[in-house]
Design an enzyme around this catalytic site. Structure first.
Site, short mmCIF file in Angstrom:
data_model
loop_
_atom_site.label_atom_id
_atom_site.label_comp_id
_atom_site.label_asym_id
_atom_site.label_seq_id
_atom_site.Cartn_x
_atom_site.Cartn_y
_atom_site.Cartn_z
N THR A 1 0.84 -1.33 -0.13
CA THR A 1 -0.15 0.17 0.00
C THR A 1 0.84 1.21 0.17
OG1 THR A 1 -1.79 -0.95 1.22
CG2 THR A 1 -1.87 1.37 1.30
N GLU B 1 -9.13 -1.87 1.79
CA GLU B 1 -8.79 -2.12 2.91
C GLU B 1 -8.82 -1.12 4.14
OE1 GLU B 1 -5.41 -5.29 4.84
OE2 GLU B 1 -4.78 -3.68 3.26
#
Length: 475
Positions: free
Chosen positions: A232, A256
């Protein structure tokens, strides 16, 4: 009250639909006859029009039948004239239904000039497209009243119907090499003049950009790693650079992390301040607040769009991407991460689910002509086996290996070392590159600001900061 409103809407729709039914759909019968007559006079014009219209493009059914027969003869390399078309229609028991041989003979006499066959075909296509738009609108209206389906599914199908009408025209199904070479030469000249310009979207990391020449349009790029390795973080760094530095519109789909979490990470990385202290409100130095304010000014101008809906499916992402491309343009789509996406139907295993998702993402990249960067988990096998990840380590890989144009892994040996021995150097392993070389790039992870930095091999030791216990030891 809701039911009453629904009845009113249905009444309005039916009133409008009656007006549509009572009107003659767009058509030009003379143009249709001119197309057929042109082919009858000069069969060679079939090569000029067959990529533009089909039998379904004709409004009159008998015109469609005649053109379909002409196409069949043309595909077999047989002559197209009054005799051959009549014989073919007779064999199909359709000669009388189209008006007999006299109608075919009449077609040749109504052609103003056969050299204008493509112009006549263009008129036929245009009228056909308008009829298709009307049909799509009616179908969309019917779907709108169907309450048993999910709204997102209806919206995606409605968009697909309209796009299908717009994309039916295929004025040229091939490109002459001469034209492609001209475009290639202009691109090479432009890159030569700009010295170092990339063909694709710049990631902000020179070594990655040099290896990949940026992220290319229509490519599906997979960035995979085990949890806690920085997928990420690297994706956000790329999104931040593309939008804030290159001014490219970017859609970041975070399945997420929530919007505040994503924004906090982007702010800390852009301002180069301690991310943990910023999240807990423990920033003390005035200089850090000045950095944050300056970063906010820069980020406010960045065309970065964030979608933090959990469990988004490809239809929802496609709808958002289309809307952004229409309103703002679109340079890059990033999805965090692939295994969290929902599918249209349930599967017995994750393999089938991931296969549907990866194929849909590749189709999305091609349809919108933008690179799609999708993050993916790796299986535990890489930890038990040791060493660098392999393509077979892609978790529930399905067809990811086949669909992806580029597969990159994040790998680091630091996790197996004591904190005092960690260098925060990670390997970006380009394991698959459909149109170029593979390789390994090293980046430095700055755990304070939660961002990656490019490193020169000779300067790695200068970037390794003293370790702080208990703060951000993982990526």
């Amino acid at each position: 009250m809701l039911g009453a409103n629904n009845i009113v809407l249905q009444s309005l729709y039916m009133a409008q639909n009656k007006s549509i039914i009572g009107r003659i759909p767009p058509q030009d019968l003379e143009a249709e006859k001119a197309v057929l007559g042109s082919v009858m006079i000069r069969p060679g014009v079939m090569d000029e029009i067959v990529d533009l219209i089909t039998p379904e493009s004709f409004y009159a059914s008998r015109h469609a039948t005649v053109f379909e027969t002409m196409v069949e003869l043309w595909q077999k390399g047989q002559p197209i004239d009054l005799l051959s078309v009549s014989a073919k229609l007779k064999d199909k028991s359709k000669l009388e239904s189209i008006g007999g041989s006299s109608f075919l003979a009449e077609l040749s006499s109504v052609v103003p000039a056969s050299v204008n066959a493509r112009y006549y075909a263009q008129i036929v296509y245009s009228k056909s497209a308008l009829r298709g738009l009307i049909a799509a609108a009616e179908e969309i209206a019917q779907m709108g009243f169907a309450s048993e389906r999910e709204t997102d599914e209806i919206l995606d199908e409605a968009q697909s119907l309209v796009y299908s009408v717009a994309s039916t025209k295929s004025a040229r199904r091939f490109t002459h090499l001469k034209d492609a070479l001209h475009d290639a030469w202009e691109r090479l000249e432009r890159m030569h003049e700009q010295k170092g310009a990339l063909r694709g979207v710049a990631t902000g990391f020179a070594d990655i950009d040099n290896l990949l020449s940026g992220l290319q349009k229509s490519d599906l790029i997979i960035l995979a790693a085990r949890p806690g390795m920085g997928k990420t973080t690297l994706a956000l760094d790329i999104a931040r650079h593309a939008s804030a530095r290159e001014n490219l519109p970017v859609l970041f789909c975070s399945l997420e992390m929530s919007m505040p979490q994503v924004v906090d990470r982007i702010m800390a990385a852009e301002a180069r301040v301690h991310s943990q202290q910023m999240r807990t409100g423990r920033l003390s130095a005035d200089t850090e607040f000045v950095k944050l304010r300056d970063a906010l000014d820069r980020l406010a101008k960045a065309p970065l769009f964030i979608d933090d809906r959990a469990g988004s499916n490809t239809a929802q992402i496609r709808a958002n991407a289309r809307r952004i491309k229409t309103e703002h343009g679109l340079g890059l789509i990033i999805i965090d991460y692939l295994q969290l996406m929902a599918t249209k139907r349930d599967y017995d295993s994750m393999v089938g689910q991931v296969t549907e998702i990866s194929r849909a993402l590749k189709a999305l990249a091609k349809d919108l002509d933008v690179p799609v960067l999708a993050l993916s988990q790796l299986s535990r096998a890489v930890e038990s086996r040791g060493g660098k990840p392999r393509l077979s380590d892609l978790r529930e890989s399905g067809s990811i290996e086949q669909d992806a144009d580029i597969v990159m892994f994040i790998h680091s040996e630091d996790r197996d070392k004591d904190p005092a021995e960690r260098t925060n150097i990670v390997d970006i392993v380009v394991e698959k590159h459909r149109n170029g070389p593979t390789g390994l790039i090293q980046l430095y992870f700055d755990k304070k600001t939660t961002t990656f930095l490019s490193v020169e091999r000779s300067n790695i030791s200068e970037l390794v900061a003293p370790k702080e216990s208990g703060v951000g030891e993982e990526f």
